[in-house]
Design an enzyme around this catalytic site. Structure first.
Site, PDB file in Angstrom:
ATOM      1  N   PRO A 416      72.690  48.731 105.725  1.00  0.00           N
ATOM      2  CA  PRO A 416      73.541  48.442 104.564  1.00  0.00           C
ATOM      3  C   PRO A 416      74.335  49.669 104.154  1.00  0.00           C
ATOM      4  O   PRO A 416      73.816  50.791 104.144  1.00  0.00           O
ATOM      5  CB  PRO A 416      72.540  48.031 103.483  1.00  0.00           C
ATOM      6  N   CYS A 417      75.601  49.466 103.844  1.00  0.00           N
ATOM      7  CA  CYS A 417      76.491  50.549 103.415  1.00  0.00           C
ATOM      8  C   CYS A 417      77.241  50.101 102.163  1.00  0.00           C
ATOM      9  O   CYS A 417      78.462  49.898 102.190  1.00  0.00           O
ATOM     10  CB  CYS A 417      77.467  50.930 104.522  1.00  0.00           C
ATOM     11  N   GLN A 418      76.501  49.927 101.060  1.00  0.00           N
ATOM     12  CA  GLN A 418      77.136  49.433  99.837  1.00  0.00           C
ATOM     13  C   GLN A 418      78.202  50.377  99.318  1.00  0.00           C
ATOM     14  O   GLN A 418      79.076  49.985  98.566  1.00  0.00           O
ATOM     15  CB  GLN A 418      76.077  49.203  98.749  1.00  0.00           C
ATOM     16  N   GLY A 419      78.126  51.640  99.754  1.00  0.00           N
ATOM     17  CA  GLY A 419      79.100  52.620  99.277  1.00  0.00           C
ATOM     18  C   GLY A 419      80.508  52.404  99.784  1.00  0.00           C
ATOM     19  O   GLY A 419      81.446  53.018  99.277  1.00  0.00           O
ATOM     20  N   ILE A 420      80.684  51.527 100.786  1.00  0.00           N
ATOM     21  CA  ILE A 420      82.038  51.268 101.296  1.00  0.00           C
ATOM     22  C   ILE A 420      82.579  49.934 100.787  1.00  0.00           C
ATOM     23  O   ILE A 420      83.724  49.582 101.064  1.00  0.00           O
ATOM     24  CB  ILE A 420      82.064  51.255 102.843  1.00  0.00           C
TER      25      ILE A 420
END
Length: 796
Positions: A416-420
């Site tokens: 998961p890469c919620q920062g993008i």
């Protein structure tokens, strides 16, 4: 990514430019370069060496006609031979280009030419922002070729071809011979591929399989390959991947799965009893793997090749003399308040007792007590239980309780890469990896570096390519290349593989240099849509280039997927029910509803029932249910069809000329948030889907406030099972948890048919049955017919 611009002739006189030696005979020249000796000047076609470039959108190049070919040329008194490497003059102030000379010929107009096959520096590739991760002199041989005037050669250079090293330990550095540059991989523009160099000497320089690596532990069951599913969710990706591998003839088993979501882990465990499912953070799992390896070394189950280190307190307390303890000399009499360990049941790294500090723990079954009294105990306090510990570790080693380096043949996962995410207003565009919400991609790569699997498949949202010019995608590719993995990037649309949903996702293949790099499976259904990314990434959309030559099935629609399911209301309480008596209406419905025993999925228990699971919608509030009743049962209907709404220039406003309509509760029929959503331009709030449509993306939330999720003919949102069908889940795949948790599991999943297609490509590549030069392949089946078990499979 930089691309070679037009080469520049030198300003010096060309008296020192000439061919050397006798020309190659006309007969031999016509055999080796037939397109140079044509009456009519041909264009590049599918028979040329540039076939791949042409298929991938390269401009057609006019083939220069030749009078004669040579083996050598003189440039400034330096002898240039065929297959020599040279600098090619660039514009002032820029680094010279690097090329391999693959032709020397006199053109029909009498001018001297050479054909170049270009080398790319890291700056010229997709990893340009992370060139510091690879060796300074490392370059990559491309598949890009073109003709250049002989005067463009600046000087001769020495580029060494070296073998890719074994993927074992970074402690052993390879020896690079004296050279200006070296290469061990090629870089191809189709799907931005890094692959092992396939020169004539590649066979002799091929790397040794990690099976022979003393630092790796090989699965003794050679006919069965193990898969680790990281960030597994409820297991959709690995389920499809293993089914696809099975269709190709490869027995792949999801041996381990890791996820933080407890309900998702319960679902995976229920549907895959063969899988060791771990409900924990990936970073804790990585620490556990390292500690497990040390325990296996401690009890001489594997050889130790590194100095002993441990984060666990016990190692420091026990010291080296622990191994010399005579177990028979230990006083077995229990002190008051002590309990005797009967056996260890599990192992984990974390804080299972919520004491605020993470450490290695073992789950203890106490003598005289049952499973309900099992407790998690710190490893540091179990110093007197060496025999029980050895028994547990030995049994765990034999049963592959946890993966060790070399035992995971393949790893798949979507960190998961919620920062993008575009929903994140505080994204760090300058340094995305400093954002804690993007750290999981580093954890994923660290796990790969530790386990060193033969194959890796990483999945993520398309924002991975869009955000900060693809920063995280570039970093992932660069890290794999630095680890000497081959890589390939692609985007795949779920609907192109047999579901009624678009859903575009990024997939990154990685393969050890001893293996064939899998291609991407071409679409089977006509839903190809242009998704906007940067120019550099637009051609990695699988099937985009080949769209005109593919013979695709019609796209599936919502009706194809769910029209056979029995009607339910907003208040449906049963998560298990009978199917519609009328039966399936489409091929998709026929095969998606197969009994588990009729599919490639593992059978659970007796498996004699044929029931419909999870056909429940999210229970909406009384207000929202009443609002839905105002939405006409027609295509395109949404909140704009509610009473008292005006639309002007595609913007919504309340009609002040009439009294505002009210619900029975007294609230407004048309909620203010629907009017204001996307400044009144959106048609999504309380949108009703229609039978002939393809759903854009199955989401994790079923609320209709800002998305189109209402059933075409029933006043409710799509049920969990209806969403699951849009993701390609077989009906027999039962989910666990609350209804909201089930929606999250389905919405986060990789569409099953996409996993099947990729699993098939992996299976073919792992058997050496794919073409190294083709980044894509055709599938011999379509979903979901392919998941039907063959007769021989059912009898196993």
């Amino acid at each position: 990514m930089a691309v070679k611009s037009k080469t520049k002739k030198r300003d010096e006189p060309e008296s020192d430019l000439c061919f050397a030696g006798k020309p190659i005979s006309v007969v031999e020249s016509m055999i080796r370069w037939p397109l140079r000796y044509q009456v009519k000047k041909p264009k590049l076609d599918d028979t040329t060496p540039n076939k791949t470039a042409a298929l991938n959108g390269a401009k057609e190049e006019e083939i220069k006609q030749a009078k004669r070919h040579y083996e050598q040329a003189l440039v400034d008194g330096v002898l240039i031979n065929l297959n020599d490497d040279v600098y090619v003059t660039a514009d002032p102030g820029k680094a010279n280009f690097i090329a391999k000379v693959i032709e020397l010929f006199e053109a029909a107009d009498g001018e001297p030419y050479f054909r170049a096959r270009w080398f790319y520096r890291p700056d010229d590739t997709v990893i340009e922002r992370f060139k510091q991760l690879v060796e300074e002199k490392r370059v990559f041989l491309s598949n890009v070729e073109d003709d250049n005037h002989l005067s463009c050669i600046h000087s001769k250079i020495n580029i060494a071809k070296v073998p890719l090293p074994k993927i074992d330990s970074r402690a052993s550095e390879r020896i690079i011979p004296p050279c200006d540059f070296f290469y061990d991989m090629k870089y191809e523009l189709p799907h931005l591929t890094f692959a092992k160099a396939d020169d004539a000497d590649s066979a002799s320089s091929s790397t040794i399989s990690s099976d022979s690596d003393s630092n790796c532990i090989v699965n003794p069951h050679s006919d069965e390959k193990f898969l680790l599913d990281l960030y597994s969710g409820c297991g959709a990706m690995s389920t499809g991947f293993c089914m696809g591998a099975s269709i190709s003839g490869v027995k792949l088993t999801t041996k381990w799965a890791v996820d933080l979501n407890r309900s998702a882990c319960d679902s995976l465990r229920l549907n895959h009893p063969e899988t060791e499912v771990r409900n924990e953070a990936a970073e804790d799992f990585l620490v556990l793997l390292k500690e497990w390896k040390k325990l296996c070394e401690k009890f001489s189950l594997i050889s130790s090749t590194e100095p002993k280190e441990s984060i666990s307190e016990l190692e420091a307390e026990e010291g080296d003399e622990e191994d010399d303890i005579d177990e028979t000399s230990i006083d077995t009499e229990l002190s008051p308040g002590e309990f005797e360990v009967q056996e260890f049941r599990d192992i984990a790294f974390g804080d299972p007792n919520d004491k605020g500090e993470k450490s290695l723990h073992l789950k203890v079954r106490w003598k005289g007590y049952g499973p309900d009294d099992d407790t998690w105990e710190p490893y540091a306090g179990l110093g007197n239980c060496k025999d029980k510990l050895k028994e547990f570790v030995t049994n765990g080693f034999k049963s592959n309780l946890l993966p060790l380096p070399g035992t995971a043949y393949s790893v798949c996962g979507g960190p998961p890469c919620q920062g993008i995410s575009g929903y994140n207003r505080f994204r760090n565009k300058q340094a995305p990896l400093e954002d804690t919400k993007n750290q999981q991609i580093l954890v994923f790569l660290d796990i790969i570096d530790f386990l060193k699997p033969k194959y890796v498949l990483m999945e993520n949202v398309v924002d991975l390519l869009k955000f900060s010019n693809g920063y995280l995608a570039r970093h992932a590719v660069a890290t794999f290349v630095a680890m000497n993995y081959q890589t390939r990037l692609g985007m795949m649309v779920a609907g192109s593989y047999g579901v009624a949903q678009l859903r575009n996702r990024v997939f990154l293949w990685a393969a050890q240099p001893t293996e064939k790099l899998p291609p991407y499976p071409l679409p089977t259904h006509e839903v190809l849509k242009m998704f906007h990314t940067s120019v550099e990434f637009e051609d990695i959309q699988v099937g985009r280039i080949q769209k005109e030559i593919l013979k695709l099935e019609d796209a599936l629609t919502l009706a194809d997927a769910i029209s056979d399911l029995p009607p339910v209301t907003n208040y449906e309480k049963n998560d298990v029910r009978n199917y519609n008596v009328a039966g399936p209406k489409t091929d998709f419905q026929k095969y998606i509803a197969l009994k588990r025993s009729e599919t490639l999925l593992p059978v659970i228990g007796g498996d004699s029932s044929h029931m419909l699971f999870d056909h429940q919608p999210l229970k909406l509030s009384t207000n929202d249910l009443e609002r839905i009743s105002y939405i006409p049962k027609k295509k395109g209907a949404n909140f704009r069809d509610m009473p008292g709404v005006l639309v002007h220039n595609n913007k919504v406003q309340i009609d002040d000329s009439v009294k505002r309509a009210k619900l029975k509760s007294g609230d407004n029929v048309v909620p203010t948030y629907a009017i204001k959503y996307v400044k009144g331009t959106s048609k999504k709030p309380f949108g009703r889907l229609w039978w002939d449509e393809i759903v854009n993306t199955v989401v994790t939330r079923a609320e209709p406030h800002n998305q189109c999720v209402i059933h075409p003919k029933q006043d409710r949102v799509l049920s969990v099972r209806e969403n699951a069908r849009l993701q390609g889940f077989p009906d027999c795949y039962k989910l666990c948890g609350t209804i909201k948790e089930k929606y999250i599991q389905v919405g986060n999943a990789v569409a099953v048919p996409v996993g099947v297609a990729l699993g098939y490509a992996f299976g073919m590549a792992s058997q050496g049955l794919t073409d190294d030069n083709e980044p894509v392949m055709k599938l011999p089946f379509k979903y979901p017919e392919c998941m039907q078990a063959k007769a021989e499979d059912q009898s196993d």
